[in-house]
Scaffold this motif. Structure first.
Motif: not given
Length: 181
Positions: A63, A82, A85, A88, A94, A111, A115, A117-118, A126, A148
């Protein structure tokens, strides 16, 4: 074999190659970013080239979100993320301003709470950790890159160095496009 000729054990020589493979893969990501130098004529094109290159690096960059500074209330504008995504990528999720003000990378280790789940990239789980890296043109901040770490690797010194180099390459591409303009 022992003294009477009976087999008592087996010796298996192994060469660990994991670090070499990871290093070669990360070097390929940096080469991919470096190969874009001079190709972008606008900042938007540079951000697109960075997004394409990092999109191909799912094993090490599951990510990313690229933010450039602007005059909005948040102070940053999303310029690349990404695929699939975008949710997020909310600027407030951030610590962008903090990383830029302190001129240093920040580790984000909550995370899921921060934000959600990435994308997992090449891994079944993840990511659990990320970094927010400030980007500069000369001494002036131009933005920040949230990246990430893969769930399959610790965010160790080598990984942090890699992420720092990705942020520098990204800033270089954006600065080159700005200079061209």
């Amino acid at each position: 074999h022992d003294d009477d000729g009976s087999v008592r054990g087996v010796f298996t020589a192994v060469t660990e190659t994991t670090e070499r493979v990871i290093g070669a893969r990360r070097l390929a990501v940096l080469q991919d970013l470096g190969a874009q130098a001079g190709a972008a004529r606008t900042v938007e094109e540079a951000c697109g080239l960075v997004s394409e290159a990092l999109g191909r690096a799912q094993a090490d960059v599951p990510y990313f979100a690229l933010y450039l500074r602007d005059d909005s209330a948040a102070g940053f504008r999303l310029n690349g993320v990404t695929p699939a995504a975008a949710a997020a990528a909310q600027t407030s999720a951030w610590p962008l301003a903090e990383a830029v003000q302190e001129s240093r990378p920040l580790v984000v280790d909550d995370l899921a709470g921060r934000v959600g789940q990435l994308p997992a990239g090449s891994w079944p789980e993840p990511p659990a950790e990320a970094m927010v890296l400030p980007m500069f043109a000369a001494a002036e901040p131009i933005g920040a890159l949230a990246v990430a770490a893969s769930a399959g690797h610790r965010l160790d010194a080598d990984y942090r160095t890699f992420m720092g180099l990705v942020a520098r390459q990204t800033a270089s591409l954006i600065n080159g496009a700005s200079a061209y303009r």
